[in-house]
Design an enzyme around this catalytic site. Structure first.
Site, short mmCIF file in Angstrom:
data_model
loop_
_atom_site.label_atom_id
_atom_site.label_comp_id
_atom_site.label_asym_id
_atom_site.label_seq_id
_atom_site.Cartn_x
_atom_site.Cartn_y
_atom_site.Cartn_z
N ARG A 41 32.92 35.25 27.71
CA ARG A 41 34.05 36.01 27.07
C ARG A 41 33.90 35.91 25.66
O ARG A 41 33.98 36.76 24.98
CB ARG A 41 35.27 35.68 27.60
CG ARG A 41 35.49 36.39 28.89
CD ARG A 41 36.92 35.95 29.56
NE ARG A 41 37.17 36.87 30.80
CZ ARG A 41 37.99 36.65 31.68
NH1 ARG A 41 39.01 35.70 31.38
NH2 ARG A 41 38.10 37.11 32.59
N LYS A 202 40.78 42.77 50.17
CA LYS A 202 42.22 43.51 50.67
C LYS A 202 42.11 44.99 50.30
O LYS A 202 41.81 45.47 49.29
CB LYS A 202 43.47 42.84 50.30
CG LYS A 202 43.48 41.57 50.78
CD LYS A 202 45.04 41.01 50.58
CE LYS A 202 45.23 41.06 49.31
NZ LYS A 202 46.20 40.21 48.42
N GLY A 356 35.89 40.60 39.00
CA GLY A 356 35.45 39.19 38.89
C GLY A 356 34.35 38.81 39.64
O GLY A 356 33.36 38.15 39.46
N GLY A 379 40.89 42.80 36.20
CA GLY A 379 42.08 43.62 36.53
C GLY A 379 42.23 44.69 35.79
O GLY A 379 42.39 45.88 36.22
P1 ADP Z 1 36.40 41.47 42.50
O1 ADP Z 1 37.13 40.25 42.05
O2 ADP Z 1 34.94 41.86 42.12
O3 ADP Z 1 37.41 42.42 42.03
P2 ADP Z 1 38.11 41.24 44.86
O4 ADP Z 1 39.06 40.01 44.29
O5 ADP Z 1 38.72 42.46 45.43
O6 ADP Z 1 36.64 41.50 44.04
O7 ADP Z 1 37.71 40.44 46.38
C1 ADP Z 1 36.72 39.23 46.15
C2 ADP Z 1 37.01 38.37 47.39
O8 ADP Z 1 36.91 39.38 48.51
C3 ADP Z 1 36.16 37.28 47.34
O9 ADP Z 1 36.79 36.07 47.47
C4 ADP Z 1 35.76 37.54 48.98
O10 ADP Z 1 35.23 36.22 49.47
C5 ADP Z 1 36.52 38.48 49.54
N1 ADP Z 1 35.78 38.89 50.55
C6 ADP Z 1 34.96 39.90 50.63
N2 ADP Z 1 34.66 40.03 51.92
C7 ADP Z 1 35.66 39.71 52.75
C8 ADP Z 1 35.64 39.49 54.19
N3 ADP Z 1 34.95 40.34 55.15
N4 ADP Z 1 36.67 38.69 54.57
C9 ADP Z 1 37.56 38.06 53.87
N5 ADP Z 1 37.22 37.95 52.57
C10 ADP Z 1 36.29 38.80 51.96
MG MG Z 2 39.03 39.46 42.28
#
Ligand code: ADP
Ligand code: MG
Length: 405
Positions: A41, A202, A356, A379
């Site tokens: 960053r 989620k 992230g 975010g």
């Molecule tokens: P990003 O940070 O890229 O936006 P998210 O925060 O939405 O992604 O999701 C990331 C999280 O989702 C990670 O901590 C990962 O472990 C979790 N995750 C991905 N697939 C699964 C799964 N099948 N069951 C539980 N958690 C999951």
């Molecule tokens: Mg995330």
């Protein structure tokens, strides 16, 4: 309709001015220490800082660090970050012990043209997150021009991202400009076909993004924990996978939208499952409609990964947010990693990543530079994909944000 245009650094007469620069230096520290574990960053705003310093500006940097909630928290001082910046940029970066007030003003005065000064953590003051007009005024009093390079904080209407932008001539820094240009063009005028890949934990986190992307993409690929909701909405038994049962209707609606809009929607056909949520749990690959009772989805399976890799092969543009599985744990990172390698290998497609965990997974593979753009704002990039006007961007354009509604 007039389209508001973003004011950029090249639009302003900056020579010799005192410039307040909002950066996102909210770096991660190694647990229990003030040792910076990732300085990307800081590096991401170097171009803006150098450009201003080269124009003999006084460069007054400000950022939030962590969540001190309006109080001074010793572990969240900017000192280690200023030290890292000084090291990288090869110039001194003194610190103003408070981010507003006569002490800060005196230090701004004594900053030489082309010199840098870093203000203490903005969130030590409750006025920052409250977007308090008095606090915004106190920040504005320190400078002649305001530059926002903190895309990662642009989804917050705080004093340093909103209030102050409305008090001084304001412009986007190079990082902010690049984020908005790339995310904006891939959403609004993408090369086609546009493939949107959504994963992560989620459905509830990604509903608004899914609803927006289904109206824009040609293909929608679903993975991660939220894949279970889509499978369950299709009537499959997903065993012990964590599913938000109150979101099954939304999953159904998105699938219906996809069908109505002729968007090709791909769901996992096979999955990696475990009998416990643990890195060392025993695992198997099963067809998505044969998950054993008590087992849970941890990653997309090899057949699904192959299908997703195939689906991006002819892409003009790809938007990816959210890993395909629990990618922090190597046994469940394979789906994410295969997709990352496939995107990195695309020759002509625009590849834009946000989130992230997604960025971390790609970085761990050393593939960040093989993508067109990996957003620095988790975010903020997600809210951008939702089609919203971010408050920090609206303030630079002098338009109201659509968050007020
Ligand atoms: P990003 O940070 O890229 O936006 P998210 O925060 O939405 O992604 O999701 C990331 C999280 O989702 C990670 O901590 C990962 O472990 C979790 N995750 C991905 N697939 C699964 C799964 N099948 N069951 C539980 N958690 C999951
Ligand atoms: Mg995330």
């Amino acid at each position: 309709m007039t389209i508001a245009k973003l004011v950029t650094l090249r639009d302003l007469d900056l020579d010799g001015k005192t410039v307040l620069v909002r950066v996102d230096f909210n770096v991660p520290f190694r647990p229990g220490s003030t040792e910076i574990s990732d300085d990307s960053r800081v590096r991401a705003s170097l171009a803006t800082i150098r450009f201003l310093a080269d124009r003999r500006c006084k460069v007054i940097l400000c950022s939030h660090v962590g969540r001190p909630k309006g109080r001074v928290v010793e572990e969240l001082r900017v000192q280690p970050i200023a030290a890292r910046l000084a090291e990288i940029i090869g110039r001194p970066v003194p610190i103003a012990p408070d981010c507003v007030g006569p002490g800060a003003a005196a230090l701004v005065d004594s900053t030489p043209p082309g010199g840098l000064l870093m203000l203490e953590n903005l969130r030590f003051h409750p006025g920052e997150e409250a977007n308090d007009p008095g606090f915004a005024q106190a920040l504005a009093a320190l400078a002649q021009i305001y530059v926002n390079d903190a895309f990662g904080a642009a989804h917050r209407a705080h004093a340093s991202t909103d209030g102050v932008a409305r008090l001084l001539p304001a412009a986007a820094g190079f990082l902010m400009q690049r984020e908005i240009d790339i995310l904006g063009s891939v959403l609004n005028a993408p090369r086609r076909p546009l493939v949107a890949i959504l994963g992560g934990a989620k459905v509830s986190d990604k509903i608004a993004a899914l609803q927006n992307l289904v109206t824009r993409a040609d293909k929608l690929l679903i993975g991660g924990g939220m894949g279970a909701a889509f499978l369950k909405a299709n009537g499959m038994d997903v065993g012990a996978s964590l599913v938000e049962d109150d979101r099954l209707d939304v999953a159904r609606e998105i699938a219906d939208d996809a069908a109505r809009l002729d968007v090709q929607m791909l769901l996992p056909t096979d999955v990696v499952v475990t009998d416990a949520f643990a890195e060392s749990a025993s695992r198997r690959v099963t067809p998505a409609d044969q998950i054993p009772p008590g087992w849970m989805i941890m990653d997309i399976g090899p057949q699904t990964a192959a299908a997703y890799v195939e689906a991006v092969r002819d892409a003009g543009a790809v938007i990816w947010n959210g890993p395909m599985g629990v990618s922090e744990w190597p046994p469940f990172a394979e789906g994410t990693n295969r997709l990352a390698r496939a995107l990195a290998a695309l020759d002509h497609a625009v590849t834009v990543l946000g989130g992230g965990s997604t960025a971390e997974a790609v970085d761990a593979l050393g593939l960040t530079d093989s993508m067109t753009h990996v957003s620095t704002g988790g975010g903020a990039s997600l809210e951008f994909l939702e089609g919203r006007t971010l408050p920090g961007v609206a303030a630079l354009m002098n338009i109201p944000s659509d968050y007020a509604a």
